[in-house]
Design an enzyme around this catalytic site. Structure first.
Site, PDB file in Angstrom:
ATOM      1  N   LYS A  13       0.896  -1.250  -0.035  1.00  0.00           N
ATOM      2  CA  LYS A  13       0.000   0.022   0.022  1.00  0.00           C
ATOM      3  C   LYS A  13       0.742   1.259  -0.003  1.00  0.00           C
ATOM      4  O   LYS A  13       0.767   2.230  -0.651  1.00  0.00           O
ATOM      5  CB  LYS A  13      -0.951   0.101   1.221  1.00  0.00           C
ATOM      6  CG  LYS A  13      -1.907  -1.074   1.367  1.00  0.00           C
ATOM      7  CD  LYS A  13      -2.658  -1.015   2.798  1.00  0.00           C
ATOM      8  CE  LYS A  13      -1.793  -1.260   3.965  1.00  0.00           C
ATOM      9  NZ  LYS A  13      -1.333  -2.462   4.106  1.00  0.00           N
ATOM     10  N   ARG A  88      -9.487   0.748   8.691  1.00  0.00           N
ATOM     11  CA  ARG A  88      -9.258  -0.707   9.007  1.00  0.00           C
ATOM     12  C   ARG A  88     -10.090  -1.312   9.710  1.00  0.00           C
ATOM     13  O   ARG A  88      -9.658  -2.539   9.919  1.00  0.00           O
ATOM     14  CB  ARG A  88      -8.140   0.059  10.129  1.00  0.00           C
ATOM     15  CG  ARG A  88      -6.770  -1.016  10.004  1.00  0.00           C
ATOM     16  CD  ARG A  88      -5.983  -1.251   9.031  1.00  0.00           C
ATOM     17  NE  ARG A  88      -4.607  -1.601   9.406  1.00  0.00           N
ATOM     18  CZ  ARG A  88      -3.557  -1.144   9.438  1.00  0.00           C
ATOM     19  NH1 ARG A  88      -3.688   0.193   8.577  1.00  0.00           N
ATOM     20  NH2 ARG A  88      -2.359  -1.628   9.543  1.00  0.00           N
ATOM     21  N   ARG A 127      11.814  -5.920   4.556  1.00  0.00           N
ATOM     22  CA  ARG A 127      11.428  -4.450   4.460  1.00  0.00           C
ATOM     23  C   ARG A 127      12.657  -3.499   5.331  1.00  0.00           C
ATOM     24  O   ARG A 127      12.852  -4.036   6.509  1.00  0.00           O
ATOM     25  CB  ARG A 127      10.031  -4.209   4.464  1.00  0.00           C
ATOM     26  CG  ARG A 127       9.961  -2.408   4.608  1.00  0.00           C
ATOM     27  CD  ARG A 127       8.527  -2.280   4.913  1.00  0.00           C
ATOM     28  NE  ARG A 127       7.887  -2.989   5.929  1.00  0.00           N
ATOM     29  CZ  ARG A 127       6.628  -2.748   6.312  1.00  0.00           C
ATOM     30  NH1 ARG A 127       5.713  -2.257   5.203  1.00  0.00           N
ATOM     31  NH2 ARG A 127       5.860  -3.457   7.489  1.00  0.00           N
ATOM     32  N   ARG A 162      11.093  -2.173  11.165  1.00  0.00           N
ATOM     33  CA  ARG A 162       9.991  -1.656  12.227  1.00  0.00           C
ATOM     34  C   ARG A 162       9.953  -2.450  13.586  1.00  0.00           C
ATOM     35  O   ARG A 162      10.255  -3.857  13.296  1.00  0.00           O
ATOM     36  CB  ARG A 162       8.924  -1.317  11.404  1.00  0.00           C
ATOM     37  CG  ARG A 162       8.689  -0.364  10.613  1.00  0.00           C
ATOM     38  CD  ARG A 162       7.599  -0.117   9.900  1.00  0.00           C
ATOM     39  NE  ARG A 162       6.201  -0.810  10.096  1.00  0.00           N
ATOM     40  CZ  ARG A 162       5.057  -0.757   9.270  1.00  0.00           C
ATOM     41  NH1 ARG A 162       4.919  -0.132   8.234  1.00  0.00           N
ATOM     42  NH2 ARG A 162       4.109  -1.371   9.884  1.00  0.00           N
ATOM     43  N   ARG A 173      -0.469  -9.322  13.244  1.00  0.00           N
ATOM     44  CA  ARG A 173      -1.143  -8.327  12.192  1.00  0.00           C
ATOM     45  C   ARG A 173      -1.625  -9.001  11.097  1.00  0.00           C
ATOM     46  O   ARG A 173      -2.886  -8.605  10.695  1.00  0.00           O
ATOM     47  CB  ARG A 173       0.096  -7.284  11.756  1.00  0.00           C
ATOM     48  CG  ARG A 173       0.380  -6.201  12.776  1.00  0.00           C
ATOM     49  CD  ARG A 173       2.074  -5.826  12.413  1.00  0.00           C
ATOM     50  NE  ARG A 173       1.961  -5.149  10.926  1.00  0.00           N
ATOM     51  CZ  ARG A 173       3.038  -4.905  10.266  1.00  0.00           C
ATOM     52  NH1 ARG A 173       4.199  -5.593  10.622  1.00  0.00           N
ATOM     53  NH2 ARG A 173       3.076  -4.569   9.273  1.00  0.00           N
TER      54      ARG A 173
HETATM   55  P1  AP5 Z   1       4.931  -1.516   1.828  1.00  0.00           P
HETATM   56  O1  AP5 Z   1       4.740  -0.537   0.590  1.00  0.00           O
HETATM   57  O2  AP5 Z   1       5.791  -1.131   3.032  1.00  0.00           O
HETATM   58  O3  AP5 Z   1       3.470  -2.392   2.332  1.00  0.00           O
HETATM   59  P2  AP5 Z   1       2.509  -2.023   3.152  1.00  0.00           P
HETATM   60  O4  AP5 Z   1       1.009  -2.381   2.564  1.00  0.00           O
HETATM   61  O5  AP5 Z   1       2.379  -0.390   3.221  1.00  0.00           O
HETATM   62  O6  AP5 Z   1       2.695  -2.594   4.653  1.00  0.00           O
HETATM   63  P3  AP5 Z   1       2.756  -1.932   5.901  1.00  0.00           P
HETATM   64  O7  AP5 Z   1       3.106  -3.085   6.939  1.00  0.00           O
HETATM   65  O8  AP5 Z   1       3.157  -0.759   6.293  1.00  0.00           O
HETATM   66  O9  AP5 Z   1       0.888  -2.204   6.255  1.00  0.00           O
HETATM   67  P4  AP5 Z   1       0.327  -2.093   7.499  1.00  0.00           P
HETATM   68  O10 AP5 Z   1      -1.098  -2.058   7.206  1.00  0.00           O
HETATM   69  O11 AP5 Z   1       0.576  -3.467   8.356  1.00  0.00           O
HETATM   70  O12 AP5 Z   1       0.942  -1.103   8.297  1.00  0.00           O
HETATM   71  P5  AP5 Z   1       0.443   0.446   8.850  1.00  0.00           P
HETATM   72  O13 AP5 Z   1       1.829   1.224   8.913  1.00  0.00           O
HETATM   73  O14 AP5 Z   1      -0.724   0.890   8.078  1.00  0.00           O
HETATM   74  O15 AP5 Z   1       5.598  -3.056   1.256  1.00  0.00           O
HETATM   75  C1  AP5 Z   1       6.101  -3.775   2.063  1.00  0.00           C
HETATM   76  C2  AP5 Z   1       7.587  -4.387   1.587  1.00  0.00           C
HETATM   77  O16 AP5 Z   1       7.346  -4.931   0.257  1.00  0.00           O
HETATM   78  C3  AP5 Z   1       8.599  -3.253   1.473  1.00  0.00           C
HETATM   79  O17 AP5 Z   1       9.849  -3.745   1.803  1.00  0.00           O
HETATM   80  C4  AP5 Z   1       8.607  -2.765  -0.200  1.00  0.00           C
HETATM   81  O18 AP5 Z   1       9.763  -2.492  -0.664  1.00  0.00           O
HETATM   82  C5  AP5 Z   1       8.047  -4.452  -0.793  1.00  0.00           C
HETATM   83  N1  AP5 Z   1       7.305  -4.204  -2.059  1.00  0.00           N
HETATM   84  C6  AP5 Z   1       6.215  -3.710  -2.112  1.00  0.00           C
HETATM   85  N2  AP5 Z   1       5.684  -3.706  -3.299  1.00  0.00           N
HETATM   86  C7  AP5 Z   1       6.591  -4.558  -3.800  1.00  0.00           C
HETATM   87  C8  AP5 Z   1       6.678  -5.125  -5.260  1.00  0.00           C
HETATM   88  N3  AP5 Z   1       5.556  -4.922  -5.898  1.00  0.00           N
HETATM   89  N4  AP5 Z   1       7.626  -6.003  -5.502  1.00  0.00           N
HETATM   90  C9  AP5 Z   1       8.559  -6.336  -4.681  1.00  0.00           C
HETATM   91  N5  AP5 Z   1       8.564  -5.767  -3.366  1.00  0.00           N
HETATM   92  C10 AP5 Z   1       7.649  -4.818  -3.029  1.00  0.00           C
HETATM   93  O19 AP5 Z   1       0.192   0.200  10.381  1.00  0.00           O
HETATM   94  C11 AP5 Z   1       1.024  -0.154  11.405  1.00  0.00           C
HETATM   95  C12 AP5 Z   1       0.158  -0.206  12.795  1.00  0.00           C
HETATM   96  O20 AP5 Z   1      -0.452   1.205  13.126  1.00  0.00           O
HETATM   97  C13 AP5 Z   1      -0.832  -1.294  12.809  1.00  0.00           C
HETATM   98  O21 AP5 Z   1      -0.403  -2.468  12.883  1.00  0.00           O
HETATM   99  C14 AP5 Z   1      -1.628  -0.554  13.863  1.00  0.00           C
HETATM  100  O22 AP5 Z   1      -1.337  -0.838  15.124  1.00  0.00           O
HETATM  101  C15 AP5 Z   1      -1.560   1.012  13.536  1.00  0.00           C
HETATM  102  N6  AP5 Z   1      -2.758   1.521  12.847  1.00  0.00           N
HETATM  103  C16 AP5 Z   1      -2.419   2.043  11.609  1.00  0.00           C
HETATM  104  N7  AP5 Z   1      -3.415   2.504  10.923  1.00  0.00           N
HETATM  105  C17 AP5 Z   1      -4.587   2.204  11.818  1.00  0.00           C
HETATM  106  C18 AP5 Z   1      -5.893   2.324  11.883  1.00  0.00           C
HETATM  107  N8  AP5 Z   1      -6.674   3.031  10.627  1.00  0.00           N
HETATM  108  N9  AP5 Z   1      -6.797   1.705  12.743  1.00  0.00           N
HETATM  109  C19 AP5 Z   1      -6.231   1.088  13.755  1.00  0.00           C
HETATM  110  N10 AP5 Z   1      -4.884   0.952  13.979  1.00  0.00           N
HETATM  111  C20 AP5 Z   1      -4.091   1.541  12.856  1.00  0.00           C
END
Ligand code: AP5
Length: 215
Positions: A13, A88, A127, A162, A173
């Site tokens: 994402k 979410r 990552r 992270r 997660r």
């Molecule tokens: P990346 O782009 O970082 O993936 P992502 O989908 O953004 O993954 P996240 O782990 O950031 O999502 P998440 O939903 O768990 O975490 P968030 O920060 O929102 O890509 C991943 C890896 O793959 C990278 O190394 C990238 O380079 C690689 N990659 C990507 N695309 C690729 C491709 N096409 N080919 C090869 N490699 C590729 O949330 C973190 C925490 O915050 C949650 O657990 C929760 O505690 C809290 N939180 C956040 N939002 C909320 C909410 N709305 N409500 C409640 N709690 C929340």
């Protein structure tokens, strides 16, 4: 563009959001980045969110809605926005629908990035994320490494794993995603707003979005 990006942790994402914002100047709003910035800065929000995040739990809906209600009314959102990691839960999605209605904003669609679980696990373990809260660039030691190991290309800060990237937190997660977030796919399908893209390539996701929006 006024988009929601849906997908499991590691689906890409954040990566796709950064590429899409470069197309038309829309702003990426990542609740994860906002929360990690607050944790690093040691604010009250960060102190409250830290425990939930390191365990791989969602932070309470009320905290997130408070952040998003004001964020969506900031001037830069007028050019469009990509919501990365929000909503979410079904209550967050319902509150977002009511908020957008109140603000007179129409969503274009919710894009689901659908990536197989084995690929997701590999990506999360490899990552690296820039620790500078104003940068938070995303790297991958296999597919997109920084030029100098452990150093962000963009700002020179450390590119690190992270806190929620332990094996235990990752599996928690993913389970939380299946239980609380996956039902949003049905929610947006019913609303006629879902674009589901079964793709491991970011370029394929971007091409599907551009085609759908005739960009
Ligand atoms: P990346 O782009 O970082 O993936 P992502 O989908 O953004 O993954 P996240 O782990 O950031 O999502 P998440 O939903 O768990 O975490 P968030 O920060 O929102 O890509 C991943 C890896 O793959 C990278 O190394 C990238 O380079 C690689 N990659 C990507 N695309 C690729 C491709 N096409 N080919 C090869 N490699 C590729 O949330 C973190 C925490 O915050 C949650 O657990 C929760 O505690 C809290 N939180 C956040 N939002 C909320 C909410 N709305 N409500 C409640 N709690 C929340």
């Amino acid at each position: 563009m006024k988009l929601i990006l849906l997908g499991a942790p590691g689906a890409g994402k954040g990566t796709v959001a950064k590429l899409l914002t470069a197309i038309d100047g829309s702003v990426q709003i990542s609740t994860g980045d906002i929360l990690r910035g607050a944790v690093t800065a040691g604010t009250d929000l960060g102190k409250e969110a830290e425990g939930y995040m390191s365990r791989g739990d969602l932070v309470p809906d009320s905290l997130i809605m408070g952040i998003m209600e004001s964020r969506l009314q900031e001037p830069d959102c007028a050019n469009g926005f990509l919501l990365d990691g929000f909503p979410r839960t079904i209550p967050q999605a319902e509150e977002l629908t009511a908020l957008l209605e109140k603000l007179g904003i129409k969503l274009d669609m919710a894009v689901e990035i659908d990536v197989p679980k084995d690929i997701i696990l590999d990506r999360l373990c490899t990552r690296r994320t820039c620790e500078n809260p104003d940068c938070q660039a995303i790297y991958n030691v296999k597919s997109n490494p920084p030029k100098v190991e452990g150093i962000c290309d963009k700002c020179g800060a450390r590119a690190i794993q992270r806190e929620d990237e332990t094996e235990e937190a990752i599996s928690h997660r993913l389970a939380t995603y299946n239980e609380k977030t996956a039902p949003l796919i049905g929610f947006y399908k019913k609303a006629g707003l879902l674009l589901s893209v079964p793709a491991t390539s970011s370029d394929a996701v971007i091409a599907a979005v551009k085609e759908k929006l005739s960009l």
